[in-house]
Design an enzyme around this catalytic site. Sequence first.
Site, PDB file in Angstrom:
ATOM      1  N   ASP A  42      -1.483   4.825  -6.396  1.00  0.00           N
ATOM      2  CA  ASP A  42      -0.037   4.685  -6.173  1.00  0.00           C
ATOM      3  C   ASP A  42       0.722   5.853  -6.775  1.00  0.00           C
ATOM      4  O   ASP A  42       1.816   6.186  -6.328  1.00  0.00           O
ATOM      5  CB  ASP A  42       0.468   3.373  -6.768  1.00  0.00           C
ATOM      6  CG  ASP A  42       0.121   2.221  -5.848  1.00  0.00           C
ATOM      7  OD1 ASP A  42      -1.020   1.742  -5.911  1.00  0.00           O
ATOM      8  OD2 ASP A  42       0.989   1.846  -5.029  1.00  0.00           O
ATOM      9  N   ASN A  51      -3.033   2.795 -10.249  1.00  0.00           N
ATOM     10  CA  ASN A  51      -3.471   2.052  -9.059  1.00  0.00           C
ATOM     11  C   ASN A  51      -3.508   0.564  -9.422  1.00  0.00           C
ATOM     12  O   ASN A  51      -3.191   0.167 -10.551  1.00  0.00           O
ATOM     13  CB  ASN A  51      -4.843   2.558  -8.592  1.00  0.00           C
ATOM     14  CG  ASN A  51      -5.220   2.028  -7.225  1.00  0.00           C
ATOM     15  OD1 ASN A  51      -4.435   2.127  -6.278  1.00  0.00           O
ATOM     16  ND2 ASN A  51      -6.394   1.453  -7.092  1.00  0.00           N
ATOM     17  N   LYS A  52      -3.894  -0.248  -8.465  1.00  0.00           N
ATOM     18  CA  LYS A  52      -3.898  -1.710  -8.619  1.00  0.00           C
ATOM     19  C   LYS A  52      -4.495  -2.156  -9.948  1.00  0.00           C
ATOM     20  O   LYS A  52      -5.502  -1.618 -10.391  1.00  0.00           O
ATOM     21  CB  LYS A  52      -4.692  -2.300  -7.440  1.00  0.00           C
ATOM     22  CG  LYS A  52      -4.838  -3.798  -7.429  1.00  0.00           C
ATOM     23  CD  LYS A  52      -3.518  -4.516  -7.498  1.00  0.00           C
ATOM     24  CE  LYS A  52      -2.563  -4.134  -6.381  1.00  0.00           C
ATOM     25  NZ  LYS A  52      -1.164  -4.565  -6.645  1.00  0.00           N
ATOM     26  N   CYS A  80      -8.918  -3.228  -4.417  1.00  0.00           N
ATOM     27  CA  CYS A  80      -7.668  -3.392  -3.704  1.00  0.00           C
ATOM     28  C   CYS A  80      -7.848  -3.026  -2.225  1.00  0.00           C
ATOM     29  O   CYS A  80      -8.967  -3.098  -1.689  1.00  0.00           O
ATOM     30  CB  CYS A  80      -6.533  -2.604  -4.358  1.00  0.00           C
ATOM     31  SG  CYS A  80      -4.906  -3.222  -3.807  1.00  0.00           S
ATOM     32  N   GLY A  89       0.865  -1.174   0.000  1.00  0.00           N
ATOM     33  CA  GLY A  89       0.000   0.000   0.000  1.00  0.00           C
ATOM     34  C   GLY A  89       0.903   1.226   0.000  1.00  0.00           C
ATOM     35  O   GLY A  89       1.841   1.314   0.804  1.00  0.00           O
TER      36      GLY A  89
END
Length: 318
Positions: A194, A204-205, A125, A17
């Site tokens: 992210d 992101n994920k 996520c 994370g």
Amino acid sequence: MNLEETARKIRTMEIRGAGRIARAAANALYVHSMEEKTTDLVHYRKKMNEAADLLVSTRPTAVSLPNAVNLVMRPLKNESDFLSARQNLEKRALAFMKRSEEAVSRIGTIGARHIRDGDVVLTHCNSEAALACILMAHRQGMDIEVYATEVRPRNQGHITAKTLSDAGIKTNFIVDSAARYFMKEVDLCITGADAITVNGSVVNKIGTSQIALAAHEARVNFLVAAETYKFAPWTILGQRILIEERSSDEVIPAEMKNALPNVTVRNPTFDITPADYVDLIITEAGVYPPEMAYTVIKEQLHWDNEDMTSDLPYCEEE
Ligand code: RUB
């Protein structure tokens, strides 16, 4: 936790994370500085630079990691005296960790204002920042229901489902590929980030962009909850965000893969959601449309032209 252990845990995703990674890196620099015996600035700078390089090399995508490292390391560029360099670095590391936690909590307060009583929220996520919004809305007495995705191959959705369940929030746990199927029952999507680039794209994920596309198609708002240190200043210079690709072993067992000699297993960890599919970005400094990413970088990270020459991003402390 010392430097090597922190680096190993980030690499193996025991610490994961983007926000947690950033705080762990700041803490590792703090511990490393405290443990350093030297009183010589040149030697200290060398040791701390090596530590910073090690931390930044652990995972390539989360911009929070180099942003945190740069923020903490800044005194080494400016100070000419060992003691004040060291004290300033340690002070900055502690300040970063504190401010990072405060930012998540503030995002929760701001984000909860975008959730209405009775809303069905989809999240993907396991994002502290996104969950902070959902948990705050629930704490404020809103009756909300959540769809949480599984998040293959590392199953971060299990952590999310547990957190929501423990908080007493009605939660539907779904496989990633069911997101579009259920979108008609969803009022709002909230994910973390992210990295956010200067043109407002959100990294992101893996799977986030598919969910954003499905939300766009169904006219469901797609919000991103992210601390300002998730914005990537050096994308102003055209630098791209590197998308981490992890081992195929995370996707299928090695023996199964060996039985498929003509198959290449791909395992990208993140994807990029274009700004067009993002309605708002909730930060600790307020809510921004993705088109204002440049403003966040300039005004919140205090990025200026002097920094254009630096290899790594830098965000000013105050
Ligand atoms: C985690 C992930 C999260 C962001 C934001 O990926 O994609 O959505 O990091 O999280 P991984 P947070 O599990 O591969 O690290 O809001 O907690 O910073």
